[in-house]
Every structure is written in structure tokens, then in C-alpha cells.
Scaffold this motif. Sequence first.
Motif, PDB file in Angstrom:
ATOM      1  N   PRO A   1     -14.716   4.602  32.701  1.00 16.20           N
ATOM      2  CA  PRO A   1     -14.751   4.959  30.851  1.00 16.20           C
ATOM      3  C   PRO A   1     -14.217   4.006  30.049  1.00 16.20           C
ATOM      4  N   PRO A   2     -14.005   3.881  28.854  1.00 17.95           N
ATOM      5  CA  PRO A   2     -15.121   4.752  27.750  1.00 17.95           C
ATOM      6  C   PRO A   2     -16.609   3.827  28.245  1.00 17.95           C
ATOM      7  N   PHE A   3     -18.491   4.185  28.702  1.00 20.18           N
ATOM      8  CA  PHE A   3     -19.278   3.340  28.950  1.00 20.18           C
ATOM      9  C   PHE A   3     -19.805   2.990  27.123  1.00 20.18           C
ATOM     10  N   ILE A   4     -20.266   2.363  27.282  1.00 21.03           N
ATOM     11  CA  ILE A   4     -21.126   1.461  26.445  1.00 21.03           C
ATOM     12  C   ILE A   4     -21.489   2.840  25.694  1.00 21.03           C
ATOM     13  N   ALA A   5     -22.444   4.180  26.461  1.00 23.67           N
ATOM     14  CA  ALA A   5     -23.784   4.501  25.981  1.00 23.67           C
ATOM     15  C   ALA A   5     -22.335   5.809  24.886  1.00 23.67           C
ATOM     16  N   ASP A   6     -21.664   5.822  25.673  1.00 19.04           N
ATOM     17  CA  ASP A   6     -21.177   7.154  25.023  1.00 19.04           C
ATOM     18  C   ASP A   6     -20.202   6.895  23.966  1.00 19.04           C
ATOM     19  N   VAL A   7     -19.353   5.549  24.408  1.00 16.04           N
ATOM     20  CA  VAL A   7     -18.717   4.912  22.522  1.00 16.04           C
ATOM     21  C   VAL A   7     -20.224   4.106  21.946  1.00 16.04           C
ATOM     22  N   LEU A   8     -21.185   4.606  22.008  1.00 18.71           N
ATOM     23  CA  LEU A   8     -22.001   3.959  20.693  1.00 18.71           C
ATOM     24  C   LEU A   8     -22.186   5.602  20.523  1.00 18.71           C
ATOM     25  N   ASP A   9     -22.587   6.174  20.702  1.00 19.95           N
ATOM     26  CA  ASP A   9     -22.285   7.539  20.579  1.00 19.95           C
ATOM     27  C   ASP A   9     -21.919   8.355  19.504  1.00 19.95           C
ATOM     28  N   LYS A  10     -20.784   7.570  19.802  1.00 23.81           N
ATOM     29  CA  LYS A  10     -19.298   7.995  18.863  1.00 23.81           C
ATOM     30  C   LYS A  10     -19.258   7.121  17.639  1.00 23.81           C
ATOM     31  N   MET A  11     -20.021   6.094  17.744  1.00 23.96           N
ATOM     32  CA  MET A  11     -20.123   5.299  16.862  1.00 23.96           C
ATOM     33  C   MET A  11     -20.794   5.862  15.753  1.00 23.96           C
ATOM     34  N   VAL A  12     -22.322   5.991  16.191  1.00 19.68           N
ATOM     35  CA  VAL A  12     -23.229   6.658  14.800  1.00 19.68           C
ATOM     36  C   VAL A  12     -22.323   8.104  14.269  1.00 19.68           C
ATOM     37  N   ALA A  13     -21.963   9.109  15.226  1.00 22.64           N
ATOM     38  CA  ALA A  13     -20.960  10.472  15.049  1.00 22.64           C
ATOM     39  C   ALA A  13     -19.796  10.233  14.153  1.00 22.64           C
ATOM     40  N   ASP A  14     -19.805   8.384  13.548  1.00 15.82           N
ATOM     41  CA  ASP A  14     -18.885   7.865  12.827  1.00 15.82           C
ATOM     42  C   ASP A  14     -19.483   7.432  11.752  1.00 15.82           C
ATOM     43  N   GLY A  15     -20.477   7.372  11.505  1.00 13.73           N
ATOM     44  CA  GLY A  15     -20.726   7.459  10.009  1.00 13.73           C
ATOM     45  C   GLY A  15     -21.178   5.301  10.218  1.00 13.73           C
ATOM     46  N   VAL A  16     -21.112   5.412  11.042  1.00 14.12           N
ATOM     47  CA  VAL A  16     -21.374   3.593  11.866  1.00 14.12           C
ATOM     48  C   VAL A  16     -23.340   3.375  12.215  1.00 14.12           C
ATOM     49  N   ASP A  17     -23.271   2.188  11.323  1.00 18.58           N
ATOM     50  CA  ASP A  17     -25.258   2.337  11.403  1.00 18.58           C
ATOM     51  C   ASP A  17     -25.408   0.587  11.660  1.00 18.58           C
ATOM     52  N   GLU A  18     -24.342   0.328  11.256  1.00 19.70           N
ATOM     53  CA  GLU A  18     -24.752  -1.805  11.374  1.00 19.70           C
ATOM     54  C   GLU A  18     -23.706  -2.573  12.390  1.00 19.70           C
ATOM     55  N   ILE A  19     -24.104  -2.155  13.613  1.00 19.18           N
ATOM     56  CA  ILE A  19     -22.763  -2.453  14.534  1.00 19.18           C
ATOM     57  C   ILE A  19     -23.412  -4.288  15.911  1.00 19.18           C
ATOM     58  N   ASP A  20     -21.979  -4.799  15.290  1.00 21.87           N
ATOM     59  CA  ASP A  20     -21.880  -5.788  15.890  1.00 21.87           C
ATOM     60  C   ASP A  20     -21.953  -5.625  17.351  1.00 21.87           C
ATOM     61  N   VAL A  21     -22.122  -6.493  18.511  1.00 23.43           N
ATOM     62  CA  VAL A  21     -21.436  -5.537  19.770  1.00 23.43           C
ATOM     63  C   VAL A  21     -21.084  -7.544  20.456  1.00 23.43           C
ATOM     64  N   LEU A  22     -19.953  -7.577  20.893  1.00 22.07           N
ATOM     65  CA  LEU A  22     -19.212  -8.307  20.840  1.00 22.07           C
ATOM     66  C   LEU A  22     -18.934  -7.784  21.941  1.00 22.07           C
ATOM     67  N   THR A  23     -18.150  -9.362  23.507  1.00 24.63           N
ATOM     68  CA  THR A  23     -18.321  -9.296  24.011  1.00 24.63           C
ATOM     69  C   THR A  23     -16.680 -10.402  23.912  1.00 24.63           C
ATOM     70  N   MET A  24     -16.451  -9.693  25.256  1.00 21.53           N
ATOM     71  CA  MET A  24     -14.690 -10.427  25.695  1.00 21.53           C
ATOM     72  C   MET A  24     -14.993 -11.938  26.781  1.00 21.53           C
ATOM     73  N   TYR A  25     -16.382 -12.210  26.760  1.00 24.02           N
ATOM     74  CA  TYR A  25     -16.666 -13.198  27.356  1.00 24.02           C
ATOM     75  C   TYR A  25     -17.430 -13.935  26.917  1.00 24.02           C
ATOM     76  N   PRO A  26     -16.568 -15.542  26.461  1.00 26.74           N
ATOM     77  CA  PRO A  26     -17.404 -16.622  25.721  1.00 26.74           C
ATOM     78  C   PRO A  26     -18.183 -16.861  26.311  1.00 26.74           C
ATOM     79  N   GLN A  27     -18.487 -17.455  27.448  1.00 33.30           N
ATOM     80  CA  GLN A  27     -19.666 -18.171  28.003  1.00 33.30           C
ATOM     81  C   GLN A  27     -20.674 -17.312  28.171  1.00 33.30           C
ATOM     82  N   ALA A  28     -22.330 -17.665  27.420  1.00 23.42           N
ATOM     83  CA  ALA A  28     -23.447 -16.813  28.042  1.00 23.42           C
ATOM     84  C   ALA A  28     -23.325 -16.342  29.526  1.00 23.42           C
ATOM     85  N   SER A  29     -24.329 -15.332  30.090  1.00 32.40           N
ATOM     86  CA  SER A  29     -24.116 -15.140  31.950  1.00 32.40           C
ATOM     87  C   SER A  29     -24.854 -14.403  31.443  1.00 32.40           C
ATOM     88  N   ASP A  30     -26.166 -13.772  32.652  1.00 29.16           N
ATOM     89  CA  ASP A  30     -27.046 -12.562  32.761  1.00 29.16           C
ATOM     90  C   ASP A  30     -26.458 -12.016  33.506  1.00 29.16           C
TER      91      ASP A  30
END
Length: 305
Positions: free
Chosen positions: A93-122
Motif C-alpha cells: 500500500p497504497p496501491f495503484i487503484a486506490d490512489v487513482l480513486d483519490k486522484m479522481v476524488a481530488d478533481g484530477v482528470d488528466e493523469i500522466d503515469v510515470l514509473t521509477m523504472y527507466p527501462q521498459a519491461s513486461d
Amino acid sequence: MKGILLVNMGGPQSLSEMRLFLKNMFSDKYILPLPFGLRQFVANMIAKKRHPSSWEKYQLIGGTPIIKHTEATGKALAEQTNLPVYTAYSYTPPFIADVLDKMVADGVDEIDVLTMYPQASDTTTTSVFTDVKKAAKKLNGVSIREICDYSVHPTFLEYWKTLIEEHIEREGLDNPLLLFTAHAIPMYGVKRGDKYPDTVKHMAKRLAGLMNRRYEVAFQSRVGPVKWVGPDTDDHLEELVVAGEDNFVLIPLSFTTECLETVYDLNIKLVDIYKKDERVKHISRVEIPVAHPLFIETLKRVVNE
């Protein structure tokens, strides 16, 4: 309103959370590609068996630094972008789904998803974006943008170049061999088309070229009986020592925060041991600073670009 969702893997902060962390990790189909029922069974078995010994390792390094470092990164990024930055984790925790819910509740409707992983991988970015897409299906009127790889962004290369050159100067080294080390992935992922090993090697080549320095690439932190991408960092380092190399700087190229894999797998298992080896004149590791200005600038630029 626009906001940034900054995602990392998470880290256990208690013995019970260690079990949850392992269970969630091995329940991930991108980590353990088995049928759902079998995957859940194996994940539970691994978590039950391994969580006490895994927690002992975390205690040796004073607990996981991942949460604190990720939160600091998010705070610094918010200051630089003037955008709200929310941090979430895949396996604790806090998990992705829960934080997305909070973002929307706070009025965020454009979300850039950025990871701490510099190299893409499955095993990392694809897993994160899959969780985001699953959670986003329940959200109405929300725009999601995925930012998946910044490994050779000029500012990110400058960040690593700065860390390495400052380390070499501070240690007073002359022409050390740079051993770039990245977290390994199982070969079954590579056979399915995961380009992560090639991405790591490409970044290492670009970075070594900028500094005009000798380098090698290896992959660390294998677990279990399956075949992993190599060469293995532990084995390759010994091979280099046997071949006559005696001056090393280890660089954890796939990591953006300190973690068990850097502090335990590299410092305790390798650097501390080889420092006592008469065959080696010097060995050290470049440490990962918390919210370094050039790293924050990298994240700011990839969001803006």
C-alpha cells in the motif's frame, strides 16, 4: 486538472507486509506467467516459505528505503512541475487503484503515469500500465497517458554520467572498469519478446561512450531454478577478477532508488567481500542519491515532452 501518478514496486515495512509483498509480486502474471489458479497457489507457497528469511535481509539494511525515496521524489517533482504528484505501489500500500480513486476524488482528470523504472519491461512498466488500465475502467472522464521508457533521455544520461564521474574523482581512481548491473529477468520473458536486456545494454553503451570509459554489463538478483538473462553479476565479476581486472566501479543502472538489490545484493554480497580480496585493488559502488536534481529534471522533461 492534470496530475502525475508516480509508481514504484513498493517495499515491506513489517514481517506481515513482507509476506503480502511476496504474495502480490508472485501473483503478478508478468512476474510468474502461470494459469491464474496455479499462480495464486505458487505465490502463496513462496510467500509463506520465504518471507521470514527475506525479512531478515531487510532488517540487515535497516528496512526498505524505497518508500521514503519514492515519496521524496514525488514531492520534488511536484515542486518542479507545479502539478500534484501522487505516489502508488504495485505490491504494498497504497496501491495503484486506490490512489487513482483519490486522484479522481481530488478533481484530477488528466493523469500522466510515470514509473521509477527507466527501462521498459513486461515485468515492470507493462505490469504497472496493466494495473492502471484495469483500475481506469471504473473511472469516468479520465484521460490516461503512459510514459514508459526514459533510459536514454539526454538528461537521464547526464544524471548517471555526473554520479559516475563524481564517484571516480572522489575515490581517486585511474581508469576503472565500469560494471553496469541491472536487475535480471527470466529468460522466458525474453523469449516472449521483452526487449529489456537490449535496452539496458544500449543505455550502458551510450553512457560509457559519453565518458569514453571501459565497461561491462551484467544482470543481478536471480531467484529460483529458472534460467535468467545473463551474465550474472556475481559470476561475471569473479570472471573479470580471474582475467586480471582489479579496479572496479559497480553501477546499478536499472535502479532509481536504493533498495535491497543495491544495498544487500551489491554492497554486502559483493563490494564488502571483494574489498578483502587480495586480487582486487579497488572496488566500490555508485550510490543512488535521493531526488537528485538531474533525476527530477529528467522526470519533469519526460512529462512535459
